[in-house]
Design a protein around this motif. Structure first.
Motif, PDB file in Angstrom:
ATOM      1  N   VAL A  33       3.242   0.650  15.141  1.00 21.70           N
ATOM      2  CA  VAL A  33       4.147   1.189  14.124  1.00 21.70           C
ATOM      3  C   VAL A  33       3.848   0.552  12.766  1.00 21.70           C
ATOM      4  O   VAL A  33       3.783   1.246  11.737  1.00 21.70           O
ATOM      5  CB  VAL A  33       5.610   0.952  14.532  1.00 21.70           C
ATOM      6  N   VAL A  34       3.648  -0.764  12.753  1.00 22.53           N
ATOM      7  CA  VAL A  34       3.290  -1.442  11.504  1.00 22.53           C
ATOM      8  C   VAL A  34       1.975  -0.898  10.962  1.00 22.53           C
ATOM      9  O   VAL A  34       1.833  -0.682   9.749  1.00 22.53           O
ATOM     10  CB  VAL A  34       3.201  -2.963  11.734  1.00 22.53           C
ATOM     11  N   TYR A  35       1.016  -0.663  11.852  1.00 21.99           N
ATOM     12  CA  TYR A  35      -0.273  -0.110  11.421  1.00 21.99           C
ATOM     13  C   TYR A  35      -0.084   1.261  10.777  1.00 21.99           C
ATOM     14  O   TYR A  35      -0.740   1.570   9.770  1.00 21.99           O
ATOM     15  CB  TYR A  35      -1.218   0.003  12.623  1.00 21.99           C
ATOM     16  N   TRP A  36       0.787   2.083  11.358  1.00 23.24           N
ATOM     17  CA  TRP A  36       0.990   3.430  10.804  1.00 23.24           C
ATOM     18  C   TRP A  36       1.600   3.351   9.396  1.00 23.24           C
ATOM     19  O   TRP A  36       1.195   4.076   8.490  1.00 23.24           O
ATOM     20  CB  TRP A  36       1.883   4.254  11.712  1.00 23.24           C
ATOM     21  N   VAL A  37       2.558   2.443   9.226  1.00 24.35           N
ATOM     22  CA  VAL A  37       3.168   2.256   7.911  1.00 24.35           C
ATOM     23  C   VAL A  37       2.129   1.768   6.905  1.00 24.35           C
ATOM     24  O   VAL A  37       2.045   2.274   5.774  1.00 24.35           O
ATOM     25  CB  VAL A  37       4.346   1.272   7.997  1.00 24.35           C
ATOM     26  N   LEU A  38       1.323   0.794   7.310  1.00 23.45           N
ATOM     27  CA  LEU A  38       0.325   0.244   6.395  1.00 23.45           C
ATOM     28  C   LEU A  38      -0.790   1.240   6.109  1.00 23.45           C
ATOM     29  O   LEU A  38      -1.278   1.324   4.979  1.00 23.45           O
ATOM     30  CB  LEU A  38      -0.258  -1.042   6.978  1.00 23.45           C
ATOM     31  N   MET A  39      -1.213   1.991   7.120  1.00 25.47           N
ATOM     32  CA  MET A  39      -2.245   2.997   6.875  1.00 25.47           C
ATOM     33  C   MET A  39      -1.746   4.065   5.907  1.00 25.47           C
ATOM     34  O   MET A  39      -2.501   4.540   5.047  1.00 25.47           O
ATOM     35  CB  MET A  39      -2.699   3.626   8.202  1.00 25.47           C
ATOM     36  N   SER A  40      -0.477   4.455   6.031  1.00 19.06           N
ATOM     37  CA  SER A  40       0.103   5.398   5.075  1.00 19.06           C
ATOM     38  C   SER A  40       0.100   4.797   3.677  1.00 19.06           C
ATOM     39  O   SER A  40      -0.239   5.474   2.691  1.00 19.06           O
ATOM     40  CB  SER A  40       1.536   5.757   5.491  1.00 19.06           C
ATOM     41  N   ASN A  41       0.455   3.532   3.581  1.00 23.62           N
ATOM     42  CA  ASN A  41       0.466   2.834   2.292  1.00 23.62           C
ATOM     43  C   ASN A  41      -0.932   2.763   1.697  1.00 23.62           C
ATOM     44  O   ASN A  41      -1.149   3.107   0.525  1.00 23.62           O
ATOM     45  CB  ASN A  41       1.049   1.430   2.497  1.00 23.62           C
ATOM     46  N   PHE A  42      -1.901   2.312   2.490  1.00 27.09           N
ATOM     47  CA  PHE A  42      -3.256   2.132   1.972  1.00 27.09           C
ATOM     48  C   PHE A  42      -3.916   3.467   1.639  1.00 27.09           C
ATOM     49  O   PHE A  42      -4.636   3.580   0.629  1.00 27.09           O
ATOM     50  CB  PHE A  42      -4.108   1.365   2.986  1.00 27.09           C
ATOM     51  N   LEU A  43      -3.691   4.478   2.477  1.00 28.18           N
ATOM     52  CA  LEU A  43      -4.262   5.794   2.192  1.00 28.18           C
ATOM     53  C   LEU A  43      -3.665   6.380   0.919  1.00 28.18           C
ATOM     54  O   LEU A  43      -4.379   6.969   0.088  1.00 28.18           O
ATOM     55  CB  LEU A  43      -4.034   6.732   3.378  1.00 28.18           C
ATOM     56  N   TYR A  44      -2.357   6.215   0.737  1.00 28.29           N
ATOM     57  CA  TYR A  44      -1.698   6.710  -0.474  1.00 28.29           C
ATOM     58  C   TYR A  44      -2.269   6.034  -1.723  1.00 28.29           C
ATOM     59  O   TYR A  44      -2.643   6.707  -2.692  1.00 28.29           O
ATOM     60  CB  TYR A  44      -0.199   6.459  -0.386  1.00 28.29           C
ATOM     61  N   ASN A  45      -2.339   4.718  -1.715  1.00 29.02           N
ATOM     62  CA  ASN A  45      -2.832   3.992  -2.887  1.00 29.02           C
ATOM     63  C   ASN A  45      -4.316   4.240  -3.139  1.00 29.02           C
ATOM     64  O   ASN A  45      -4.747   4.299  -4.290  1.00 29.02           O
ATOM     65  CB  ASN A  45      -2.572   2.492  -2.719  1.00 29.02           C
ATOM     66  N   THR A  46      -5.090   4.393  -2.066  1.00 28.74           N
ATOM     67  CA  THR A  46      -6.510   4.704  -2.237  1.00 28.74           C
ATOM     68  C   THR A  46      -6.695   6.074  -2.868  1.00 28.74           C
ATOM     69  O   THR A  46      -7.479   6.247  -3.817  1.00 28.74           O
ATOM     70  CB  THR A  46      -7.229   4.652  -0.876  1.00 28.74           C
ATOM     71  N   GLY A  47      -5.971   7.081  -2.364  1.00 28.82           N
ATOM     72  CA  GLY A  47      -6.050   8.412  -2.964  1.00 28.82           C
ATOM     73  C   GLY A  47      -5.529   8.438  -4.387  1.00 28.82           C
ATOM     74  O   GLY A  47      -6.092   9.126  -5.257  1.00 28.82           O
ATOM     75  N   GLN A  48      -4.468   7.662  -4.651  1.00 30.22           N
ATOM     76  CA  GLN A  48      -3.918   7.592  -6.004  1.00 30.22           C
ATOM     77  C   GLN A  48      -4.925   6.979  -6.976  1.00 30.22           C
ATOM     78  O   GLN A  48      -5.081   7.436  -8.111  1.00 30.22           O
ATOM     79  CB  GLN A  48      -2.633   6.760  -5.992  1.00 30.22           C
ATOM     80  N   PHE A  49      -5.620   5.925  -6.535  1.00 31.18           N
ATOM     81  CA  PHE A  49      -6.636   5.285  -7.375  1.00 31.18           C
ATOM     82  C   PHE A  49      -7.751   6.265  -7.718  1.00 31.18           C
ATOM     83  O   PHE A  49      -8.175   6.382  -8.875  1.00 31.18           O
ATOM     84  CB  PHE A  49      -7.216   4.065  -6.651  1.00 31.18           C
ATOM     85  N   ILE A  50      -8.235   6.997  -6.705  1.00 30.75           N
ATOM     86  CA  ILE A  50      -9.330   7.948  -6.938  1.00 30.75           C
ATOM     87  C   ILE A  50      -8.871   9.075  -7.862  1.00 30.75           C
ATOM     88  O   ILE A  50      -9.592   9.472  -8.788  1.00 30.75           O
ATOM     89  CB  ILE A  50      -9.836   8.504  -5.586  1.00 30.75           C
TER      90      ILE A  50
END
Length: 558
Positions: free
Chosen positions: A207-224
């Motif tokens: 569950v923690v991984y899913w939350v963090l993956m959502s966070n990291f994917l969001y910020n990575t896409g936002q940066f790009i």
């Protein structure tokens, strides 16, 4: 001539051939042992090593014994002192050369340094991102003391788990795990209870991984997106104006609280007419958790996880990069510390806070390796050094947590920002446009994408194996289990993506049984049966049980 063409101690001699012998353990190496050449009989170091005449005589002796094994008298098999152990096997050639046999059990053993870093790498997980937040919740001084104290307690309980199979007399426990030990002492109830709490730790991590993956994917896409469209978002968050910018995503959060964080997440997920189409379809809580289903649900259904195990090195790379990132940020930001022992200010937190159980819950999961320490230590070449290597590994893990937690807390730029702005994921205190943090998020994202199926595989193997007796009973069973796991991750990522609270609850829950209660009870029962139980030992181990219960109960009042 036909007999000469047969290999020495042929594999045709099955286990049944030796079933009537009293000493057959040394012969049970795939039912065949090649010829052994002692190091003093090897005359050269080249790939085709020459051997002495004495070795050739020994070869004839083994050849003689091997011929006797064809007799009807089973006692004429080669004795143990003639047949070497598997770690000292050479193949002897009639030309007088000896070749070392690779791939034996001994060859698969690891030296102490590899074992230590394997434990370090296994224990290092998402909890490292929440250590600075945990220290902030407990207060700097109290947080450091709790980290050291909790690490020592976890080390002792892990030591109990490690030596528990060897304390059981008259039974071969060489292939036992801790659930088997629990079954021995507490029956089926203990085995199932240890399995349930092990599932809590694994599913909590997923569950923690899913939350963090959502966070990291969001910020990575936002940066790009911002980079491609040349979007400047430097003023979108409250923070410092330095070149190394630090932000406070939720400046109105009640100091020390957690409930308001969840409300802020929920409040930000509502409809907002001012957002554009990209923000509408690229939302951290509304859409990203659903996008991950397309990628990860099929990966969870793989029958074997061996493919993903090849990428475990990414975990080491990610942790090392995080340490480098923290060091660089601390050097650039400098230290910003004031000591207020009991009185809180608007900028700094007191050194001792009543919210310290939040840190103990996080640390229980951060130092948790008890459910797999026996397996990890089996690969250690020098078993007599297990306790030493385990202690060194815990020392390294504690030093890593202490290093990251202290540097992030001390370097957080106060009084520009209050210390209470430190987030449960300290990477959230850096803007999306930060290149170094972008690299860290990307590395962690790919690492978690490869580790997540491994965790799902462990859940499936333990749960399906216990319930159905098969690790893969059917596609329907596996799919149903995976949907439940993924669904829980999606719901938490959407409605309460606070990894600090998730980690502390799952850590305190699994730690209650697998860290405190079961190891303490196993130690008490073992000492009582051996007649070595003393009052100090009984009081101390009872205190461990009370501590585990208090750690879990306290999480509901924070």
């Amino acid at each position: 001539m036909e007999d000469d063409s047969k290999p020495l101690l042929s594999s045709e001699q099955t286990a049944e051939t030796y079933s009537h012998r009293g000493s057959t353990d040394s012969l049970d190496f795939k039912a065949k042992r090649p010829f052994h050449v002692e190091p003093r009989n090897i005359l050269g170091d080249d790939p085709q090593e020459r051997v002495s005449a004495e070795a050739a005589i020994l070869n004839s002796r083994v050849h003689y014994y091997s011929k006797l094994t064809g007799s009807s008298d089973r006692l004429l098999s080669p004795p143990n002192h003639v047949i070497p152990g598997p770690e000292e096997i050479y193949i002897y050639s009639p030309l007088g050369t000896a070749f070392k046999v690779p791939g034996s059990d001994y060859a698969s053993k690891n030296p102490s340094i590899i074992t230590i870093f394997a434990i370090w790498n296994t224990m290092m997980g998402t909890s490292i991102l929440s250590i600075p937040w945990g220290i902030k919740q407990a207060g700097f001084t109290l947080g450091v003391l709790i980290l050291i104290f909790t690490g020592l307690l976890m080390l002792y309980c892990c030591y109990i788990v490690l030596k528990s199979p060897k304390a059981i007399p008259y039974i071969d426990t060489s292939d036992w795990e801790f659930p088997d030990v629990c079954r021995y002492y507490f029956g089926k109830f203990g085995q199932w209870l240890s399995l349930v709490f092990s599932m809590v730790s694994l599913i909590g991590a997923m569950v923690v991984y899913w939350v963090l993956m959502s966070n990291f994917l969001y910020n990575t896409g936002q940066f790009i997106y911002n980079y491609v469209h040349n979007v400047n978002v430097s003023d979108s968050h409250f923070g410092t104006n330095d070149s190394d910018r630090v932000i406070c995503p939720y400046p109105t959060t009640d100091p020390g609280g957690n409930a308001s964080v969840g409300l802020l997440y929920l409040g930000s997920s509502g409809n907002d007419s001012s957002i554009g189409p990209f923000e509408h379809y690229w939302s951290k809580t509304n859409t990203i958790p659903l996008y991950l289903i397309v990628l990860l649900l099929p990966l969870l259904c793989f029958r074997s996880a061996s493919f993903f195990a090849r990428f475990t090195f990414l975990g080491t790379i990610s942790v090392v990069y995080l340490i480098v990132l923290v060091t660089i940020k601390a050097v650039r930001l400098g230290f910003h510390m004031e000591f207020h022992w009991f009185d809180s200010t608007s900028i700094y937190v007191p050194e001792f806070r009543l919210l310290f159980p939040q840190l103990t819950g996080v640390l229980t999961l951060a130092f948790f390796i008890h459910n797999c320490i026996i397996t990890l230590m089996k690969s250690n070449k020098h078993q007599e050094n297990n306790v030493r290597d385990l202690s060194v590994a815990y020392l390294l893990v504690g030093a890593t947590y202490l290093y990251v937690g202290v540097l992030i807390f001390a370097a957080f730029p106060s009084p520009s920002l209050p210390k209470d702005c430190i987030e449960p994921n300290f990477l959230d205190n850096f803007p999306t446009s930060d290149v170094m943090v972008f690299v860290a998020r990307t590395c962690l994202l790919f690492q978690m994408i490869t580790v997540y199926p491994l965790l799902g595989y462990l859940v499936r193997v333990q749960m399906m194996g216990q319930i159905f007796g098969s690790h893969y009973p059917s596609v329907f069973h596996v799919l149903a289990l995976n949907i439940l796991i993924v669904g829980s991750g999606v719901l938490v990522a959407k409605f309460y993506p606070n990894i600090g609270s998730i980690i502390r609850f799952s850590g305190a829950t699994c730690g209650l049984a697998l860290v405190f209660v079961f190891p303490a009870l196993v130690q008490l029962i073992s000492q009582r049966r051996q007649g070595t139980l003393t009052w100090p030992s009984a009081v101390f181990h009872s205190f461990l049980i009370v501590l585990g219960v208090a750690n879990l109960v306290a999480q509901f009042f924070m």
